[in-house]
Motif scaffolding. Structure first.
Motif, short mmCIF file in Angstrom:
data_model
loop_
_atom_site.label_atom_id
_atom_site.label_comp_id
_atom_site.label_asym_id
_atom_site.label_seq_id
_atom_site.Cartn_x
_atom_site.Cartn_y
_atom_site.Cartn_z
N GLU A 58 0.83 -1.21 0.00
CA GLU A 58 0.00 0.00 0.00
C GLU A 58 0.86 1.26 0.00
O GLU A 58 0.53 2.24 -0.69
CB GLU A 58 -0.94 -0.02 1.21
CG GLU A 58 -2.03 -1.08 1.08
CD GLU A 58 -2.74 -1.37 2.38
OE1 GLU A 58 -3.85 -1.91 2.34
OE2 GLU A 58 -2.17 -1.06 3.47
N LEU A 59 1.94 1.26 0.76
CA LEU A 59 2.84 2.42 0.77
C LEU A 59 3.47 2.64 -0.60
O LEU A 59 3.53 3.77 -1.09
CB LEU A 59 3.94 2.23 1.81
CG LEU A 59 3.52 2.35 3.28
CD1 LEU A 59 4.66 1.89 4.17
CD2 LEU A 59 3.12 3.77 3.63
N VAL A 60 3.91 1.56 -1.23
CA VAL A 60 4.49 1.69 -2.57
C VAL A 60 3.44 2.21 -3.54
O VAL A 60 3.73 3.08 -4.39
CB VAL A 60 5.06 0.34 -3.04
CG1 VAL A 60 5.44 0.39 -4.51
CG2 VAL A 60 6.27 -0.04 -2.20
N GLY A 61 2.22 1.73 -3.42
CA GLY A 61 1.15 2.23 -4.28
C GLY A 61 0.91 3.72 -4.12
O GLY A 61 0.68 4.43 -5.11
N LEU A 62 0.97 4.20 -2.89
CA LEU A 62 0.79 5.64 -2.65
C LEU A 62 1.90 6.44 -3.30
O LEU A 62 1.67 7.54 -3.82
CB LEU A 62 0.74 5.92 -1.15
CG LEU A 62 -0.51 5.45 -0.41
CD1 LEU A 62 -0.31 5.52 1.10
CD2 LEU A 62 -1.73 6.28 -0.81
N CYS A 63 3.12 5.92 -3.29
CA CYS A 63 4.23 6.61 -3.94
C CYS A 63 4.07 6.58 -5.46
O CYS A 63 4.30 7.59 -6.15
CB CYS A 63 5.56 5.96 -3.55
SG CYS A 63 6.02 6.12 -1.82
N GLU A 64 3.67 5.44 -6.00
CA GLU A 64 3.60 5.29 -7.45
C GLU A 64 2.51 6.14 -8.08
O GLU A 64 2.63 6.55 -9.24
CB GLU A 64 3.37 3.82 -7.80
CG GLU A 64 4.58 2.94 -7.55
CD GLU A 64 4.31 1.49 -7.86
OE1 GLU A 64 5.29 0.76 -8.12
OE2 GLU A 64 3.13 1.07 -7.84
#
Length: 327
Positions: free
Chosen positions: A158-164
């Motif tokens: 989820e954190l990576v998704g927020l960055c992407e």
């Protein structure tokens, strides 16, 4: 690789943040000045500053603070969160201090307990997406990065998704102690987020298993479940240098109730292999089931808190020096 220093959240009683505005608050809390003095004593190279401290200073005082930190060789990071409202104040403080990183706590959820938030969890997530979409362009235009923390609420994916989903301006503040609260093993978590990490909170816990899951009990950094050598080796594969701060856990013990069915409400499906890795990692340096897990704060021993916090941060420094993380 790590430019290590301090943030205030492992020293909340000493600094006057714990119980602020209540009869239990430390009447002799040292505040920003005491925080800087301790950072200097411990040889800090990074200093993460509670944003309201900066906001309370006039322009001359901020200019003096900026010059003082430069003379001490400390890189400033502004610490804020969406749970305190819009990030306008954090941006202003970062501009005044010329800080390139703004650490952002995303939600008030703790212990991975999305179920406790109920339907509010989905509202919180929508609000996070909207806030980052709104603020990321400003961060890019100002040459800053919003570093979003895994604050016992979001998983690695989820954190990576927020960055992407943002076009720059957003990276990750990796709290090394906060992988177990969302049911993920530290090495699995680290591998997933490593390319996006821009700032690190060095935290550790002793784990005590319970019938409902496990407690996360504050300890000196390096004395708990986190395999720091392995975690840092993974980060080193992606980064030549990162800012980092020491942050022993909260004075309130965290109880992660992931062995109850309702705790998993709000989570996507998880493989048995992933959960097994989490539970195996939690067994490292674990507390006995019958050990007294309470901190002096929870036992009502307020008079012992200052020495408790200072002794723990100094042992944390010694542990990090022993593995070559600090000079």
């Amino acid at each position: 690789m790590l430019q290590v220093g301090l943030n205030p959240y492992g020293l909340t009683y000493h600094l006057g943040l714990q119980g602020h505005g209540t009869p239990r608050a430390n009447p002799d809390g040292r505040g920003l000045e005491g925080f800087i003095q301790l950072a200097e004593e411990l040889g800090a190279k990074t200093i993460e500053i509670f944003e309201p401290w900066i906001a309370a200073l006039d322009d001359d005082a901020v200019a003096a603070l900026k010059a003082r930190l430069a003379a001490l060789g400390m890189t400033p990071v502004v610490s804020s969160g969406l749970n305190h409202g819009p990030l306008d104040g954090a941006f202003r403080s970062a501009e005044r201090l010329d800080a390139k990183l703004i650490r952002v706590c995303l939600t008030p959820v703790l212990c991975g307990d999305r179920n406790a938030a109920g339907e509010t969890w989905h509202e919180l997530v929508r609000g996070v997406h909207a806030a980052l979409a709104d603020c990321a362009p400003r961060a890019v235009s100002e040459g800053r990065t919003l570093v979003i923390e895994n604050h016992q609420d979001f998983t690695a994916d989820e954190l990576v998704g927020l960055c992407e989903e943002t076009e720059g301006g957003v990276g990750i503040c990796y709290d090394t102690g906060n992988t177990l609260p969302v049911g993920e093993a530290p090495l699995d978590f680290t591998r997933r987020i490593a390319p996006w990490v821009r700032h690190v909170h060095l935290k550790d816990y002793n784990v005590q298993f319970t019938d409902e899951g496990f407690r996360l009990v504050r300890c000196a950094i390096g004395d708990g479940f986190v395999p720091f050598r392995e975690v840092l080796a993974i980060l080193a594969e992606h980064h030549d240098k990162l800012t980092a701060v020491l942050e022993p856990g909260a004075l309130d013990v965290r109880h992660v109730r992931l062995l109850t069915q309702d705790w998993w409400n709000g989570y996507p499906p998880r493989s048995a292999r992933s959960l097994a890795a989490c539970l195996q990692a939690a067994r490292r340096n674990r507390l006995a089931d019958d050990a007294d897990y309470r901190t002096p704060w929870e036992r009502g021993e307020d008079g012992a808190l200052v020495s408790y916090e200072l002794d723990m941060i100094r042992r944390s420094v010694a542990n990090m020096k022993a593995i070559g993380v600090m000079a």
